[in-house]
Design a protein around this motif. Structure first.
Motif, PDB file in Angstrom:
ATOM      1  N   ARG A 117     -11.135  10.328   4.512  1.00 17.35           N
ATOM      2  CA  ARG A 117     -10.388   9.022   4.251  1.00 17.35           C
ATOM      3  C   ARG A 117      -9.134   8.931   3.974  1.00 17.35           C
ATOM      4  NH1 ARG A 117     -10.490   3.468   4.513  1.00 17.35           N
ATOM      5  NH2 ARG A 117      -9.183   2.653   3.031  1.00 17.35           N
ATOM      6  N   HIS A 175      -6.079   7.489   6.074  1.00 17.89           N
ATOM      7  CA  HIS A 175      -5.179   6.504   5.392  1.00 17.89           C
ATOM      8  C   HIS A 175      -3.659   6.720   5.453  1.00 17.89           C
ATOM      9  CE1 HIS A 175      -3.873   3.680   2.382  1.00 17.89           C
ATOM     10  NE2 HIS A 175      -3.116   4.880   1.817  1.00 17.89           N
ATOM     11  N   GLU A 218      -3.384   4.905   9.048  1.00 19.62           N
ATOM     12  CA  GLU A 218      -3.205   3.627   8.598  1.00 19.62           C
ATOM     13  C   GLU A 218      -1.924   3.369   7.942  1.00 19.62           C
ATOM     14  OE1 GLU A 218      -6.095   2.396   5.682  1.00 19.62           O
ATOM     15  OE2 GLU A 218      -7.631   3.199   6.707  1.00 19.62           O
ATOM     16  N   ALA A 241      -2.556  -1.386   3.778  1.00 21.68           N
ATOM     17  CA  ALA A 241      -3.377  -0.023   3.682  1.00 21.68           C
ATOM     18  C   ALA A 241      -3.408   0.595   2.377  1.00 21.68           C
ATOM     19  CB  ALA A 241      -2.643   1.000   4.586  1.00 21.68           C
ATOM     20  N   SER A 245      -6.036  -1.647   0.698  1.00 26.21           N
ATOM     21  CA  SER A 245      -7.353  -1.219   1.072  1.00 26.21           C
ATOM     22  C   SER A 245      -7.631   0.135   0.331  1.00 26.21           C
ATOM     23  CB  SER A 245      -7.354  -1.044   2.744  1.00 26.21           C
ATOM     24  OG  SER A 245      -8.413  -0.492   3.229  1.00 26.21           O
ATOM     25  N   GLU A 246      -6.842   1.138   0.383  1.00 23.97           N
ATOM     26  CA  GLU A 246      -7.346   2.162  -0.297  1.00 23.97           C
ATOM     27  C   GLU A 246      -7.593   1.993  -1.874  1.00 23.97           C
ATOM     28  OE1 GLU A 246      -7.156   6.730   0.299  1.00 23.97           O
ATOM     29  OE2 GLU A 246      -7.683   4.778   1.282  1.00 23.97           O
ATOM     30  N   TRP A 293     -11.030   0.638  -1.964  1.00 28.26           N
ATOM     31  CA  TRP A 293     -12.185   1.443  -1.637  1.00 28.26           C
ATOM     32  C   TRP A 293     -12.585   2.649  -2.642  1.00 28.26           C
ATOM     33  CZ3 TRP A 293     -12.923   6.786  -0.039  1.00 28.26           C
ATOM     34  CH2 TRP A 293     -14.048   7.171   0.807  1.00 28.26           C
TER      35      TRP A 293
END
Length: 949
Positions: A84, A88, A92, A263, A266-267, A270
């Motif tokens: 991930r 990322h 991303e 990004a 989003s990280e 997550w």
């Protein structure tokens, strides 16, 4: 059709050349606006990131993720996280990175020498770590780099030089490793085979330095991963994993910002389920702040660019109408001979398409060149040797170029459409009609424009009052789009209003000297009177160009001057110094003397007994003219009859010295000069000055008694001798919050304060001698061993301010606006007069045949220039000054109230006007020379021929 078009263009090559220049200029300038804006914003972003690195000594491109682990079977989680995080960052975010690593840590363990060398073996507590890619970033100063294989059941490790000394280790000594948390069933052995140091201190790989490794044994990454990550028995010892990327922040483009922010968001989402996970990315806070600064810059650039865009629109409309008017006779003849409106339209459409195509190809490179030149702007028409703007020609800029080209074509084709269907008879009849007023006069468009301008001024002033009352940032308060265009509306409106009065002015001048005018002058008046307003386009265009030029000059000077004044006001003097005051007994807390402190951080703790450092060395600095002491605190308390005011800003000054050393604008305390307030303090030791907002809010009048104190000091009684709106370093527009309220000020005599209270640290304010060098002062301070905690130099802050990309962007935009206005005014001037003279060739021939000398014909043209161009220049100067006074303050729209102290003041300097007049004079001179050359090549003797008029 193409042959006809090219023949037509060749027969009017000068007119076509002027049109082509106009097309290229319009396309180049319009495409340069987004190009320049992007370049300035990119420079601003990069500069902000660089400043972060300089100020904090930290790398803003650091992307650091730390994830704790515990228990068994966590390898699947690690693999998921690793995939991930790498996806990322690499996909991303898409930012190239300079270096990276993955780091594992085994913690809560200790080491015992396998062969005892101590009477009482010492447990050496440490962390076993492994870092990828480490081999290429270290220097082995003793021993060797650890092997990637297990030899005789022993793992090889290396340690830092600090760890080697601190843990009393021996090279090639074998240690037994055990856990301190009950995992005695997984002991293993290690051997220290090397001591390392950092290969390159500037390497982004070592963003944390070497200190985190002062208690670490470093194992080769490959063997660690095999035996501690993939081995289920050893997995239980792993406590955390870290991922680090040194992202190349210089490669961050403004087009990537939204992608980076999304990004990162989003990280965070997550990993949100595990609060122990740490993600650090310093650039995010800078990017967030950048968006606020970018909004301010875009608002400022739009305020400056919209008038230029509207002026280009007017320019294209003017030259298009002149061209069509010049060709209208030909259009009418074509229509009378059977050509349809579609044929006429198609011919002009193809001609405009050819010009637009050339302009679209050449325009963006022209815009690129403009951006490179303006990127070095240091003021209005002032350039310095500076790194070029980071500008490249991107495909989307050609969309602007195409749009500008299509717009130019439309401007050229609309008059063709309006003239369609008009035969030669109707055309000749239309020429003789002189009673029909222009549409803008019939519908009073000039009055409407002035009314919109008045609305804009009212809206702006109401907005400024709202900012002061609320203290919010300007970009947080919606901006009425009308405010972007009111300046050009005002210039255009008042110019059109003058054109409405112009015929009456000409009639008055003619009537005053009609018995004394020569034949040439009389003919000039007749020509102007019979022009049916055709010269109005030229006049309003020249007025518009010169007004915008002066507006740009005054705006640039005002922006730069107000930046300097804001810095000098905030600092208070040329140089301010916080000395290093020693205390007799160091308490648990003391005076906040952080080197990055601001005025709001000054917080005295009078319980301490301070030792005053010598003041005399400051007075002996060779390049310092005057020195004074200034005491400041922001935790003051004011006691009124029924209320206590907290967090009041209190200043203690020596009045006669303070007035000579401090910087203060003379108009801020009108109708009185601020020296008169200092005189009030000098006359009475117990005299206080208070801020006007405190006096108004609590009805404190002159002669009232108030009491002040701060910290644990005793109360000081004083009498209010005056109220001030502003004072050096005092910002009345700061809103401290709902609980603390407004920012209040009390100014007292320092001698009175020191006589009634225990001595506390004060600042030393210096006024430099004329032509003094700051570096020399710094060197003398160092040579005289004057201990300084913080030194603030106004001149250095001003240099930094001038290098701020936001100010550079405004200076560049203002210079761009002036250059555009001058260039297109010269081109418009040439086009008008060339077309006008072409149409009047027969008239010149008739006048020459009637016996008028050639010099008289030229004199007639010169007199026409005076009555049109000359008057337009004079009126343009007046309008430019009025527009500057009314609308330059609109540049404050990009700033909050707290940033507008001292108040915005429109500044106009003679040297700026000289620049404008000089450039305008050069442009008009070149235009006159070109016009004279054109006139000299007209064959007037061939004009008298039958069949035309």
């Amino acid at each position: 059709m193409l042959r006809f078009i090219f023949r037509k263009m060749a027969s009017n090559k000068w007119m076509v050349l002027c049109l082509l220049i106009g097309f290229m200029l319009a396309v180049g300038m319009i495409s340069s606006i987004p190009m320049y804006t992007d370049g300035v914003l990119q420079r601003m972003l990069t500069k902000d990131l660089e400043n972060y690195q300089v100020d904090t000594k930290g790398y803003p491109g650091t992307y650091h993720v730390k994830i704790p682990y515990g228990g068994e079977n966590w390898r699947s989680k690690y693999l998921e996280h690793d995939e991930r995080i790498n996806a990322h960052v690499k996909e991303e975010m898409g930012i190239p990175y300079l270096s990276s690593y993955n780091k594992f840590t085994v913690d809560y363990i200790y080491a015992l020498p396998e062969v005892e060398r101590e009477a009482k073996p010492k447990k050496r507590f440490f962390k076993l770590e492994s870092v990828s890619n480490m081999e290429s970033h270290v220097d082995i100063i003793h021993g060797k780099y650890p092997s990637n294989e297990v030899k005789n059941g022993v793992y090889e490790v290396m340690v830092s030089q600090e760890a080697f000394k601190a843990m009393d280790l021996l090279l090639d000594e074998v240690y037994t490793i055990k856990s301190i948390v009950g995992k005695e069933d997984v002991p293993f052995r290690i051997k220290v085979v090397g001591v390392f140091n950092i290969k390159d201190m500037g390497d982004g790989y070592w963003f944390q330095g070497i200190l985190p490794y002062k208690e670490s044994f470093i194992m080769d990454y490959a063997i660690f991963y095999k035996d501690f990550v993939e081995n289920a028995d050893m997995q239980v010892m792993l406590k955390e994993s870290q991922w680090y990327f040194a992202l190349d922040y210089h490669a961050i483009s403004i087009e990537d910002l939204s992608k980076i922010l999304n990004a990162y968001k989003s990280e965070k989402e997550w990993f949100a389920s595990n609060r122990a996970i740490s993600i650090k990315f310093p650039a995010i806070s800078i990017i967030d702040e950048y968006y606020n600064r970018a909004k301010k810059l875009k608002v400022s650039l739009w305020i400056l660019d919209v008038p230029i865009i509207l002026m280009l629109t007017f320019y294209l409309s003017m030259i298009s109408k002149l061209v069509v008017d010049h060709d209208r006779n030909e259009i009418a003849v074509m229509q009378s001979r059977g050509a349809g409106s579609k044929h006429v339209f198609l011919a002009y459409f193809m001609e405009s398409a050819i010009l637009a195509s050339i302009a679209i190809i050449i325009g963006p490179p022209i815009g690129f060149g403009i951006c490179q030149i303006l990127g070095s702007a240091n003021g209005f028409l002032e350039f310095v040797d500076r790194v070029a703007l980071p500008v490249v020609i991107k495909p989307r800029y050609y969309l602007y170029a195409i749009g500008a080209g299509i717009f130019a074509m439309m401007a050229m084709l609309i008059p063709v459409v309006l003239s369609g269907g008009e035969g030669i008879v109707q055309h000749k009849r239309q020429i003789t009609r002189t009673d029909r007023k222009p549409i803008w006069q019939r519908y009073y468009i000039d009055i409407v424009l002035l009314a919109i301008s008045a609305y804009g001024i009212y809206t702006f002033r109401m907005r400024q009052k709202t900012l002061v009352l609320t203290g919010v940032q300007s970009v947080e308060l919606g901006i009425d789009p009308v405010l972007f265009v009111v300046s050009i509306f005002f210039i255009l409106g008042i110019g059109l209003f003058f054109i409405r009065l112009y015929p009456y002015i000409i009639r008055l001048i003619f009537w005053l000297g009609k018995k004394r005018w020569s034949s040439a002058i009389y003919a000039s008046f007749v020509q102007i009177g019979r022009s049916r307003g055709q010269n109005q386009f030229l006049m309003i265009f020249l007025m518009l160009a010169l007004s915008v030029g002066l507006f740009s000059a005054n705006a640039a000077r005002t922006v730069n001057a107000n930046m300097e004044e804001r810095i000098r006001y905030e600092i208070g003097a040329d140089i301010t110094i916080k000395g290093d005051w020693q205390t007799m007994d160091v308490p648990s807390s003391g005076m906040n003397m952080d080197e990055n402190a601001s005025v709001s951080d000054i917080d005295s703790k009078p319980a301490l007994k301070y030792i005053e450092p010598p003041f005399e060395p400051y007075t002996k600095l060779s390049d310092v003219e005057l020195v004074t002491k200034v005491f400041r605190t922001t935790n003051g308390t004011v006691q009124l009859s029924d209320k206590w005011l907290q967090n009041v800003y209190i200043m203690g000054i020596v009045p006669h010295e303070f007035g000579k050393v401090s910087w203060f604008r003379g108009d801020l305390l009108k109708p009185y000069h601020w020296y008169q307030y200092l005189n009030l303090l000098s006359k009475a030791p117990k005299a206080f000055l208070i801020s006007s907002n405190m006096g108004e809010d609590y009805n404190i009048k002159q002669g009232d008694n108030i009491t002040i104190k701060w910290g644990d000091q005793d109360y000081l009684d004083g009498v209010v001798y005056g109220r001030v709106d502003y004072w050096p370093t005092y910002n009345p527009n700061i809103i401290k919050g709902e609980k603390q309220g407004k920012n209040y000020l009390v100014v007292a005599n320092l001698a009175y304060i020191q006589a009634k209270t225990s001595i506390e640290p004060y600042e030393v304010w210096l006024k430099k001698s004329e032509g003094a060098n700051s570096q020399k002062i710094y060197d003398e301070i160092k040579e005289n061993k004057i201990s300084v905690l913080k030194l603030t130099d106004a001149s250095q802050q001003i240099i930094m301010g001038k290098n701020d990309p936001m100010l550079q962007g405004m200076n560049g935009a203002l210079t761009l606006g002036f250059v555009i206005s001058m260039l297109i005014s010269a081109i418009g001037f040439l086009i008008y007069w060339i077309l006008s003279i072409q149409k009047r060739t027969l008239q010149f021939g008739v006048l020459r045949a009637m016996g008028m000398p050639k010099n008289s014909v030229l004199g007639m043209l010169i007199w026409e220039q005076i009555m049109t161009s000359g008057i337009s220049v004079i009126v343009g100067i007046v309008i430019g000054g009025m527009a500057s006074e009314l609308f330059v303050p609109f540049l404050q729209l990009a700033h909050g109230a707290a940033e507008q102290v001292p108040p915005f003041k429109v500044l106009a300097l003679r040297k700026d006007y000289i620049k404008v007049y000089l450039v305008m004079g050069i442009m008009l001179t070149l235009s006159f020379l070109t016009l004279a050359w054109f006139i000299s090549h007209i064959k007037i003797h061939q004009a008298l021929k039958l069949g035309e008029d």
